[in-house]
Design a protein around this motif. Sequence first.
Motif, PDB file in Angstrom:
ATOM      1  N   PHE A  61       0.825  -1.203   0.000  1.00 33.11           N
ATOM      2  CA  PHE A  61       0.000   0.000   0.000  1.00 33.11           C
ATOM      3  C   PHE A  61       0.861   1.255   0.000  1.00 33.11           C
ATOM      4  N   ASP A  80      -0.664  13.243  -3.804  1.00 30.03           N
ATOM      5  CA  ASP A  80      -1.496  12.559  -4.806  1.00 30.03           C
ATOM      6  C   ASP A  80      -2.098  11.285  -4.213  1.00 30.03           C
ATOM      7  N   GLU A  84      -5.827  10.342  -3.333  1.00 29.04           N
ATOM      8  CA  GLU A  84      -6.403   9.111  -3.862  1.00 29.04           C
ATOM      9  C   GLU A  84      -7.074   8.317  -2.741  1.00 29.04           C
ATOM     10  N   PHE A  87     -10.339  10.013  -1.989  1.00 29.55           N
ATOM     11  CA  PHE A  87     -11.263   9.697  -3.082  1.00 29.55           C
ATOM     12  C   PHE A  87     -11.793   8.265  -2.941  1.00 29.55           C
ATOM     13  N   PHE A  88     -10.867   7.361  -2.662  1.00 31.14           N
ATOM     14  CA  PHE A  88     -11.220   5.950  -2.530  1.00 31.14           C
ATOM     15  C   PHE A  88     -12.222   5.747  -1.398  1.00 31.14           C
ATOM     16  N   THR A  91     -15.649   7.442  -2.262  1.00 26.94           N
ATOM     17  CA  THR A  91     -16.375   6.671  -3.277  1.00 26.94           C
ATOM     18  C   THR A  91     -17.012   5.428  -2.659  1.00 26.94           C
ATOM     19  N   MET A  92     -16.214   4.700  -1.888  1.00 36.21           N
ATOM     20  CA  MET A  92     -16.723   3.457  -1.315  1.00 36.21           C
ATOM     21  C   MET A  92     -17.783   3.724  -0.266  1.00 36.21           C
ATOM     22  N   MET A 158      -5.749   1.746   2.947  1.00 35.86           N
ATOM     23  CA  MET A 158      -5.416   2.974   2.220  1.00 35.86           C
ATOM     24  C   MET A 158      -5.457   4.162   3.172  1.00 35.86           C
TER      25      MET A 158
ATOM     26  N   MET B  92     -16.010   1.512  -8.233  1.00 32.32           N
ATOM     27  CA  MET B  92     -14.801   2.273  -8.543  1.00 32.32           C
ATOM     28  C   MET B  92     -14.776   2.734  -9.994  1.00 32.32           C
ATOM     29  N   LYS B 148      -5.206   7.482 -10.446  1.00 30.01           N
ATOM     30  CA  LYS B 148      -5.743   6.638  -9.367  1.00 30.01           C
ATOM     31  C   LYS B 148      -5.269   5.192  -9.536  1.00 30.01           C
ATOM     32  N   GLN B 150      -3.400   3.293  -7.594  1.00 28.33           N
ATOM     33  CA  GLN B 150      -3.522   2.417  -6.423  1.00 28.33           C
ATOM     34  C   GLN B 150      -4.919   1.785  -6.402  1.00 28.33           C
ATOM     35  N   CYS B 151      -5.916   2.567  -6.759  1.00 29.46           N
ATOM     36  CA  CYS B 151      -7.277   2.031  -6.859  1.00 29.46           C
ATOM     37  C   CYS B 151      -7.337   0.928  -7.906  1.00 29.46           C
TER      38      CYS B 151
END
Lengths: 225, 225
Positions: A61, A80, A84, A87-88, A91-92, A158, B92, B148, B150-151
């Motif tokens: 990770f 960044d 991310e 964002f991750f 989103t989830m 993450m 995602m 993105k 890593q996603c």
Amino acid sequence: MKIFEPERGESLRMYSLRVLRENIITTEFEPGVMLYEKEIATALNVSRSPVREALAELSQFQLIEILPQRGSRVALIDMDLVNEAVFFRTTMEVAIVKLTCTMASEKDLSDLEEILKLQEFYLQNFSKDKFMELDNQFHYSLFKICNKLQCYNMVSKMGAHFDRIRNLSLHVVKDLKLVQDHRDIFHAIKDRDPKKAEEMIRKHLSRIQLDEKEIRKTYPQYFKN
Amino acid sequence: MKIFEPERGESLRMYSLRVLRENIITTEFEPGVMLYEKEIATALNVSRSPVREALAELSQFQLIEILPQRGSRVALIDMDLVNEAVFFRTTMEVAIVKLTCTMASEKDLSDLEEILKLQEFYLQNFSKDKFMELDNQFHYSLFKICNKLQCYNMVSKMGAHFDRIRNLSLHVVKDLKLVQDHRDIFHAIKDRDPKKAEEMIRKHLSRIQLDEKEIRKTYPQYFKN
DNA sequence: GTCAACTAGTATACTAGTATAATAATTTTA
DNA sequence: TAAAATTATTATACTAGTATACTAGTTGAC
């Protein structure tokens, strides 16, 4: 380096992982410093293999950068990657909270409310650790209700990236607001209102406050770019 | 067990991981069977450690179940987990494709179109491997454009669960449809139309066809529940 | 002076051996 | 006879040693 005792029944691999992660996200291990298997193994009083395996897991990770045959470096803060991670998670969690609106049973709802009440109790009793534990438990429960625990695992892992920079932040969000957010999310779920639930979870997660500029001024060497 | 040669410059750990993953998702290693470090190490002509580390990595995403001091078991097909993987990927990719609508540069668009053209070429020339590689590359590019990656990694890793059951499926989606989907997604992105892009990517991903019932009839012992 | 080849130093990547723990088989006991 | 205790088996979890590869520093050719 902060060292804890291995817990009973904990493998040395898990023990090493726990110690390393904790030292990284508290910046006890400063971003950018080199870590050596041997040193850490000696400090933890274990052999190199469990440490090696823990480092390998962290590198998955991007918390650790492995330089083959040379050593491991604690990853610099990469905004960044932090973005991310945010964002991750957003989103989830948005997807999960919407699902929760349709999937939560009466039992699930009362369990959630139980967590909220406990959280309010510990808020008044200034037990920060317990409060944070319940905070995590609330979010965990949302994933659990939807039967999406693997997703939760990934979000957690993450999350280390923003946990680390948050620990350096000066302005912390008032716990009171977090509990109120949880209440709002809870009510949206109870009302089976996915639109409202999305709105509330977004508001909640947007409180992840990262004082990037100030931290950059104090610790410019911690940042990747 | 299918054995490949280690690639030049590939660590034995990565080599072991590659071989194990491939054998699992092709069900060359049947769901539920026990794997032993020693046996695999001998077969691959490496020592136990690289194999051990590869098994540990696979267990992170529940492809392998490690029974402490007893061995490792290839995870049974868990439809809850397969569905979670589909949910995860869809969630995602929908978020990513919307972002792409605002973030894609002219260069990004022309790169995407390049992939599409190549894909159409290999479709007509019946080169299945190359075709699939380009399919992955298309999805990879969407994440890459949004920064993105890593996603993307996580989506790939979770994807092993449906890749495995898809390999057992009887009805396969016609490649022609996949390319057309990619074109539709591409045009939505080009038109900066996130609504349309979401609709198209959902349609595309819903083609992941899993003939659960038929597979259950033939291989009931492969399933967890 | 610059650049490539070589060498020394060092930390991992890998190998191999031992201790430990989980299970199965066996014996004991009630 | 059946359950509990003991022993044997076996495969990992961990330890420790060696080979390999990366880096840096030095030498030497031009």
